[in-house]
Design an enzyme around this catalytic site. Structure first.
Site, mmCIF file in Angstrom:
data_model
loop_
_atom_site.group_PDB
_atom_site.id
_atom_site.type_symbol
_atom_site.label_atom_id
_atom_site.label_comp_id
_atom_site.label_asym_id
_atom_site.label_seq_id
_atom_site.Cartn_x
_atom_site.Cartn_y
_atom_site.Cartn_z
ATOM 1 N N LYS A 165 -2.458 -2.247 6.721
ATOM 2 C CA LYS A 165 -3.143 -3.374 6.100
ATOM 3 C C LYS A 165 -4.234 -3.886 7.023
ATOM 4 O O LYS A 165 -5.293 -4.261 6.587
ATOM 5 C CB LYS A 165 -2.128 -4.499 5.841
ATOM 6 C CG LYS A 165 -1.144 -4.145 4.773
ATOM 7 C CD LYS A 165 0.007 -5.115 4.731
ATOM 8 C CE LYS A 165 0.945 -4.912 5.890
ATOM 9 N NZ LYS A 165 2.324 -5.309 5.596
ATOM 10 N N HIS B 118 0.848 -1.204 0.000
ATOM 11 C CA HIS B 118 0.000 0.000 0.000
ATOM 12 C C HIS B 118 0.877 1.246 0.000
ATOM 13 O O HIS B 118 2.105 1.151 -0.066
ATOM 14 C CB HIS B 118 -1.011 -0.021 1.156
ATOM 15 C CG HIS B 118 -0.397 -0.037 2.528
ATOM 16 N ND1 HIS B 118 0.338 1.015 3.025
ATOM 17 C CD2 HIS B 118 -0.406 -0.976 3.501
ATOM 18 C CE1 HIS B 118 0.738 0.733 4.248
ATOM 19 N NE2 HIS B 118 0.313 -0.487 4.557
ATOM 20 N N HIS C 158 4.094 1.645 2.108
ATOM 21 C CA HIS C 158 5.303 0.970 1.617
ATOM 22 C C HIS C 158 5.912 1.761 0.470
ATOM 23 O O HIS C 158 7.133 1.938 0.394
ATOM 24 C CB HIS C 158 4.972 -0.449 1.130
ATOM 25 C CG HIS C 158 4.309 -1.302 2.165
ATOM 26 N ND1 HIS C 158 3.061 -1.835 1.989
ATOM 27 C CD2 HIS C 158 4.710 -1.676 3.401
ATOM 28 C CE1 HIS C 158 2.726 -2.527 3.070
ATOM 29 N NE2 HIS C 158 3.704 -2.436 3.949
ATOM 30 N N CYS D 273 1.313 -9.785 20.582
ATOM 31 C CA CYS D 273 0.403 -9.425 19.483
ATOM 32 C C CYS D 273 0.767 -10.267 18.257
ATOM 33 O O CYS D 273 1.860 -10.134 17.721
ATOM 34 C CB CYS D 273 0.504 -7.941 19.124
ATOM 35 S SG CYS D 273 -0.384 -7.567 17.582
ATOM 36 N N HIS E 198 -2.664 -2.402 16.406
ATOM 37 C CA HIS E 198 -3.621 -3.155 15.595
ATOM 38 C C HIS E 198 -5.005 -3.284 16.216
ATOM 39 O O HIS E 198 -5.924 -3.783 15.565
ATOM 40 C CB HIS E 198 -3.064 -4.552 15.304
ATOM 41 C CG HIS E 198 -1.823 -4.526 14.470
ATOM 42 N ND1 HIS E 198 -0.556 -4.622 14.992
ATOM 43 C CD2 HIS E 198 -1.667 -4.374 13.133
ATOM 44 C CE1 HIS E 198 0.327 -4.546 14.018
ATOM 45 N NE2 HIS E 198 -0.304 -4.385 12.891
ATOM 46 N N LYS F 116 -3.322 5.730 11.569
ATOM 47 C CA LYS F 116 -2.199 5.194 10.817
ATOM 48 C C LYS F 116 -2.775 4.249 9.755
ATOM 49 O O LYS F 116 -3.568 3.383 10.066
ATOM 50 C CB LYS F 116 -1.262 4.420 11.738
ATOM 51 C CG LYS F 116 -0.119 3.806 10.956
ATOM 52 C CD LYS F 116 0.669 2.821 11.767
ATOM 53 C CE LYS F 116 1.657 2.117 10.863
ATOM 54 N NZ LYS F 116 1.521 0.687 10.850
ATOM 55 N N CYS G 44 -3.807 -4.583 21.302
ATOM 56 C CA CYS G 44 -2.577 -4.053 20.709
ATOM 57 C C CYS G 44 -2.788 -2.573 20.388
ATOM 58 O O CYS G 44 -3.765 -2.222 19.718
ATOM 59 C CB CYS G 44 -2.240 -4.815 19.429
ATOM 60 S SG CYS G 44 -0.935 -3.986 18.498
ATOM 61 N N CYS H 92 1.759 -7.976 15.246
ATOM 62 C CA CYS H 92 3.088 -7.359 15.319
ATOM 63 C C CYS H 92 4.177 -8.433 15.337
ATOM 64 O O CYS H 92 5.337 -8.126 15.125
ATOM 65 C CB CYS H 92 3.290 -6.546 16.591
ATOM 66 S SG CYS H 92 2.237 -5.136 16.795
HETATM 67 O O1 ME8 Z 1 7.301 -3.903 9.790
HETATM 68 N N1 ME8 Z 1 3.129 5.549 6.790
HETATM 69 O O2 ME8 Z 1 6.907 -4.725 7.660
HETATM 70 P P1 ME8 Z 1 5.617 -3.886 7.213
HETATM 71 C C1 ME8 Z 1 4.434 5.525 6.512
HETATM 72 N N2 ME8 Z 1 8.566 -6.675 8.059
HETATM 73 N N3 ME8 Z 1 5.125 4.395 6.302
HETATM 74 C C2 ME8 Z 1 4.466 3.241 6.375
HETATM 75 C C3 ME8 Z 1 3.092 3.192 6.662
HETATM 76 C C4 ME8 Z 1 2.415 4.422 6.872
HETATM 77 N N4 ME8 Z 1 1.116 4.500 7.105
HETATM 78 N N5 ME8 Z 1 2.714 1.905 6.651
HETATM 79 C C5 ME8 Z 1 3.818 1.165 6.374
HETATM 80 C C6 ME8 Z 1 7.541 -4.677 8.876
HETATM 81 N N6 ME8 Z 1 4.885 1.974 6.202
HETATM 82 C C7 ME8 Z 1 8.712 -5.616 8.990
HETATM 83 C C8 ME8 Z 1 9.993 -4.850 8.778
HETATM 84 S S1 ME8 Z 1 12.661 -4.713 8.543
HETATM 85 C C9 ME8 Z 1 13.972 -5.647 8.962
HETATM 86 C C10 ME8 Z 1 11.244 -5.678 8.888
HETATM 87 C C11 ME8 Z 1 6.240 1.533 5.868
HETATM 88 O O3 ME8 Z 1 5.148 -4.508 5.946
HETATM 89 C C12 ME8 Z 1 7.248 2.017 6.883
HETATM 90 O O4 ME8 Z 1 8.539 1.987 6.316
HETATM 91 O O5 ME8 Z 1 4.664 -3.755 8.324
HETATM 92 C C13 ME8 Z 1 7.142 0.959 7.963
HETATM 93 O O6 ME8 Z 1 8.248 0.954 8.839
HETATM 94 C C14 ME8 Z 1 7.063 -0.283 7.096
HETATM 95 O O7 ME8 Z 1 6.288 0.125 5.941
HETATM 96 C C15 ME8 Z 1 6.426 -1.460 7.777
HETATM 97 O O8 ME8 Z 1 6.224 -2.471 6.829
#
Ligand code: ME8
Length: 498
Positions: free
Chosen positions: A297, A17, A20, A125, A146, A294, A143, A128
C-alpha cells in the site's frame, strides 16, 4: 476432527490489494480442502484497526480513526465474497468482545510476572508500527520495507519479558519442528531467538488509538499484542458456549514473511506467558512481486484484484495465484502471465476437456453412460491422486498439490488423443471400448474436478452438477465410485480471450 486456519488481520490504513487477496485465497483453499475431508473447519480473517499507522492515516484525511477503520474494514469484508473466500467469521479488533479478551489475557500475563515498567528508546517506523533493531537500520535510518524516515523514539511504558522466553522457545522449536514452515523460515526465526531476545514494549504511552491498559489507563497496548490475540479472542464470541479446547490452538496461521518475527517469536512467547497452548503451524508464504518490488500500500504499485475478477471471474484469479507463484516462495505476477495461464490451462486444458468429453457422451451415447470398467491405462494415474494431494496439502504445499492435479488434467487430454473416441464411434466393433473410454473420461473429469474444487470452487461446482455429482467430498475423487447414468452438457467454463 477440527481444522482452524487464519489469515493475518489486515491493517485498515489503506484498501485491500492483491497481496491480501493472495493470503485469503490460500487460506480458503486449505479450508475448503479440509471441509472435503469432513472436518469441522473454522476459517478466520478480519481487520487490525488500532495503532499508529491507522491513527496517522486518519489524521491525514482529517477524520477520526474509528471512521477510517469502519470504512476500510468494510472493504476488506467485501473482498472475501468477491474472491469466494468461505471464512466462517470476520473479526475486527475494535469489537468490544475482542478488546475485553485482550485486557483479560494481558492482565494474566502481568499477574504471571512477565510485565515490568521501563524506558524504551530506539528507531521506530511509524508505517510498520515497530521499533527496528540496529542491524535493520541503514546509515540513513530509512525503513527497509517502507523506505520512510525512521524516528528516534523514547518513552516510558510497560515491557513484555520476551527475554525470559529464549529457553522455552528454543525448546518449543526443538519439540515441534513443524511449528514454522518452510524450513528456511524456521531457521531464520530460530537464529533470531538464538541471537538473544530482548524485552519488548507491551504498551504505548503517547498513542490514544488502542486497547486501554486496564492497570494504567494512561497507556494503550502496543498494536501487535492486541492484533495477535485476535486468533484467540475471535473464538470466544464467534463460537459462544463452545469448549475452545476443541478448536484451539490454530492448526495453521498463514502469513507472509514481513510479519514472521511477531508470529514465530512474540506469539508463542505470549501464549506460553498466558498459559495457553501454542499453534500447531505457522506457514510463511512469499511476496507477490511486481517489477521486483514488494507490492504494498505504501509503495503504491498495486494490481487491482477486483479488475481481474470482473474480467475473468474469481476462479481464474485464485488459480493463477496458486499456480504461478510457488507457494512459500516469492514470485512475480503480471497480466501477461495471467492471460497465458488462463488461455492455455483453464480455457484449453481444463474447460475444453470438460466440454469436449460431455459433448462426445451426447453425440455418441445421447448423454447416457453405459456401465463399463475403468480403463486400466488411466486407473494408475487416478487412483493415487487424492492421497497425493491430501499429503501435499498437509504440508501446505498448495502449488505442488495443484501441480499433481494438473498432471492428471493433462493425462486426460492425452488419453482423448490416444483413444480417439471419434474413430471408435465410427467402428461397429469399437462400441464396447467406446463405453470404457467415455466412462473413464467422465470418471477422470470427476476426480480432477473434486480435487480442484478448493482452487476453482465455481467452475468445478458447475461441472460436477452437469455430471450429476452432488457429493463434493474427497470420497468423490475416488475413481472407484460409480458414475451417474446420465450427464448434461457443459458450456465453456472459461471462455477464451478473444
Ligand atoms: O501486517 N505478497 O497487516 P497488513 C504477499 N495487521 N502477501 C502480501 C503482500 C504481498 N505483496 N502484501 C500483503 C499486517 N500481503 C498486520 C498483521 S496479524 C496478527 C497482524 C499479505 O495489512 C500477507 O499475508 O500489512 C502479509 O503478511 C499481510 O498481507 C500483511 O497485511
Amino acid at each position: 476432527m477440527s481444522f482452524y486456519v487464519t489469515t493475518p488481520i489486515y491493517y485498515v490504513n489503506a484498501a485491500p490489494h492483491l497481496g491480501h487477496a493472495y493470503t485469503t485465497i490460500a487460506a480458503d483453499v486449505l479450508a475448503r480442502h479440509h471441509r472435503q475431508r469432513g472436518e469441522e473447519v473454522f476459517f478466520l480473517t478480519g481487520t487490525d484497526e488500532h495503532g499508529e499507522p491507522v491513527a496517522d492515516a486518519a489524521r491525514a484525511l482529517g477524520i477520526e480513526p474509528q471512521e477510517l477503520a469502519d470504512r476500510n474494514s468494510e472493504r476488506f469484508r467485501a473482498l472475501a465474497p468477491r474472491i469466494d473466500a468461505s471464512n466462517d467469521f470476520f473479526i475486527r479488533t475494535t469489537d468490544a468482545q475482542h478488546v475485553a479478551v485482550v485486557q483479560e489475557v494481558l492482565s494474566r500475563v502481568r499477574e504471571n510476572g512477565f510485565v515490568h515498567r521501563g524506558l524504551y528508546e530506539g528507531w521506530y517506523c511509524p508505517k510498520c508500527a515497530d521499533f527496528k533493531a540496529d542491524s535493520e537500520t541503514t546509515g540513513d535510518h530509512l525503513c527497509p520495507i517502507h523506505h520512510v524516515q525512521l524516528v528516534w523514539e523514547q518513552e516510558e511504558n510497560y515491557f513484555f519479558a520476551l527475554s525470559a522466553f529464549q529457553g522455552p522457545l528454543e525448546e518449543l522449536y526443538e519439540a515441534q519442528p513443524e511449528l514454522v514452515a518452510p524450513v528456511s523460515r524456521r531457521n531464520e526465526a530460530l537464529s533470531f531467538i538464538r541471537s538473544g531476545l530482548r524485552d519488548v514494549p507491551l504498551t504505548r504511552a503517547r498513542l490514544r488509538w488502542g486497547v486501554p491498559v486496564p492497570w494504567d489507563p494512561s497507556q494503550v497496548f502496543y498494536v501487535w499484542f492486541d492484533a495477535l490475540l485476535n486468533y484467540y479472542s475471535a473464538l470466544t464470541y464467534a463460537k459462544p458456549g463452545e469448549d475452545l479446547r476443541r478448536i484451539w490452538p490454530a492448526d495453521c496461521h498463514l502469513i507472509a514473511k514481513d510479519i514472521l518475527r511477531f508470529h514465530a517469536i512474540y506469539w508463542p512467547a505470549l501464549l506460553i506467558a498466558a498459559e495457553l497452548p501454542v499453534p500447531k503451524r505457522i506457514f510463511v508464504h512469499g511476496y507477490l512481486l511486481m517489477e521486483g518490488e514488494k507490492m504494498s500500500k505504501s509503495l503504491g504499485n498495486v494490481l487491482d484484484p477486483f479488475a481481474v475478477i470482473d474480467a475473468f471471474g474469481s476462479d481464474a484469479l485464485r488459480f493463477y495465484l496458486m499456480r504461478d507463484v510457488s507457494f512459500g516462495q516469492d514470485g512475480s505476477v503480471s497480466t501477461a502471465a495471467f492471460e497465458q495461464r488462463y488461455q492455455s490451462e483453464l480455457a484449453n486444458e481444463y474447460g475444453n476437456l470438460a466440454s469436449r468429453v460431455a459433448a462426445m457422451v451426447h453425440r455418441y451415447r445421447e448423454g447416457r453412460l453405459a456401465p463399463a470398467p475403468l480403463d486400466p491405462a488411466l486407473a494408475a494415474d487416478l487412483d493415487g491422486a487424492a492421497g497425493e494431494v491430501s499429503a501435499l496439502i498437509d504440508e501446505i504445499e498448495l502449488t505442488q498439490a495443484l501441480d499433481v492435479i494438473w498432471t492428471r488434467v493433462r493425462r486426460l487430454n492425452r488419453y482423448v488423443e490416444e483413444r480417439a473416441p471419434w474413430k471408435l464411434a465410427g467402428d461397429p466393433s469399437g462400441q464396447g471400448e467406446l463405453d470404457i473410454v467415455l466412462g473413464s473420461l467422465v470418471t477422470g473429469l470427476r476426480t480432477v474436478s473434486v480435487l480442484l474444487h478448493p482452487y476453482l470452487p465455481n467452475a468445478t461446482a458447475e461441472l460436477l452438477r452437469a455430471l450429476g455429482v452432488d457429493d463434493l467430498s474427497l470420497q468423490s475423487a475416488s475413481p472407484r465410485v460409480g458414475l451417474p447414468a446420465e450427464i448434461g452438457i457443459i458450456g465453456p467454463l472459461f471462455p477464451r480471450i478473444t
